[in-house]
Write an enzyme that holds these catalytic residues in place. Structure first.
Site, mmCIF file in Angstrom:
data_model
loop_
_atom_site.group_PDB
_atom_site.id
_atom_site.type_symbol
_atom_site.label_atom_id
_atom_site.label_comp_id
_atom_site.label_asym_id
_atom_site.label_seq_id
_atom_site.Cartn_x
_atom_site.Cartn_y
_atom_site.Cartn_z
ATOM 1 N N CYS A 184 18.941 2.139 46.935
ATOM 2 C CA CYS A 184 20.354 2.120 47.288
ATOM 3 C C CYS A 184 20.759 0.668 47.526
ATOM 4 C CB CYS A 184 20.586 2.940 48.558
ATOM 5 S SG CYS A 184 22.282 2.810 49.190
ATOM 6 N N ASP A 214 16.185 5.866 46.349
ATOM 7 C CA ASP A 214 16.919 7.007 45.805
ATOM 8 C C ASP A 214 16.041 7.634 44.737
ATOM 9 O OD1 ASP A 214 19.311 6.971 47.247
ATOM 10 O OD2 ASP A 214 20.227 5.509 45.902
ATOM 11 N N VAL A 217 12.728 7.155 20.526
ATOM 12 C CA VAL A 217 12.150 6.328 21.585
ATOM 13 C C VAL A 217 10.686 6.724 21.793
ATOM 14 C CG1 VAL A 217 12.856 7.806 23.542
ATOM 15 C CG2 VAL A 217 12.547 5.341 23.876
ATOM 16 N N GLU A 218 9.845 5.724 21.951
ATOM 17 C CA GLU A 218 8.421 5.942 22.186
ATOM 18 C C GLU A 218 8.230 6.247 23.674
ATOM 19 O OE1 GLU A 218 4.514 5.518 23.235
ATOM 20 O OE2 GLU A 218 5.873 3.916 23.833
ATOM 21 N N LEU A 219 7.483 7.298 23.983
ATOM 22 C CA LEU A 219 7.438 7.824 25.347
ATOM 23 C C LEU A 219 6.770 6.906 26.368
ATOM 24 C CD1 LEU A 219 6.810 11.609 24.684
ATOM 25 C CD2 LEU A 219 8.964 10.435 25.177
ATOM 26 N N HIS A 275 24.333 4.992 41.677
ATOM 27 C CA HIS A 275 23.953 6.074 40.768
ATOM 28 C C HIS A 275 24.709 5.993 39.446
ATOM 29 C CE1 HIS A 275 22.871 8.649 44.563
ATOM 30 N NE2 HIS A 275 22.050 7.627 44.391
ATOM 31 N N GLU A 276 26.008 5.774 39.534
ATOM 32 C CA GLU A 276 26.844 5.737 38.333
ATOM 33 C C GLU A 276 26.458 4.568 37.424
ATOM 34 O OE1 GLU A 276 28.875 7.602 41.800
ATOM 35 O OE2 GLU A 276 27.860 5.688 41.509
#
Length: 127
Positions: A34, A41, A56-58, A75-76
């Site tokens: 935060c 968070d 995307v490669e994991l 968060h946004e």
């Protein structure tokens, strides 16, 4: 092999670029800080996308997500930044990232960020 967090996202060629199909990746252990309190968070991320030429490669995604552990972010902002980085790396036909943050001060936050148009005939979400 790197075991440190990184902002670098690796990709690989889509094995079926001629077809619209969804990839759904559940990331249950996302953590950032935060920016107001410095408290951690926790969130679960759900990534659903229709690849174009790249996926995307994991392992790189795991290390990328891990890189946010000590960063302060609203968060946004962090949800949209992750989506922007994934779009820049993969150039998908469609992508949606849902971030479900755990309770903080009695409030739950869910942020849903979209890129592109969902191809017709595909379900709105993955699993």
């Amino acid at each position: 092999m790197p075991t440190e967090p990184t902002k670098h996202l690796e990709t690989f060629p889509n094995p079926h670029p001629e077809r619209d199909y969804q990839i759904h990746i559940r990331i249950p252990e996302f953590t950032c800080l935060c920016p107001k309190t410095g408290q951690p968070d926790f969130a679960e991320l759900d990534l659903v996308y229709v690849p174009d030429r790249a996926c995307v490669e994991l392992k790189s995604l795991k290390l990328y997500v891990w890189s946010y552990r000590n960063e302060g972010a609203f968060h946004e902002a962090v949800t949209n930044r992750i989506l922007n980085d994934l779009v820049a790396a993969t150039a998908p036909r469609y992508m949606v990232l849902t971030a479900r943050f755990n309770v903080r001060g009695g409030l739950y936050t869910h942020v849903i960020a979209h890129h592109g148009q969902r191809p017709p005939g595909l379900p709105e979400h993955g699993l």
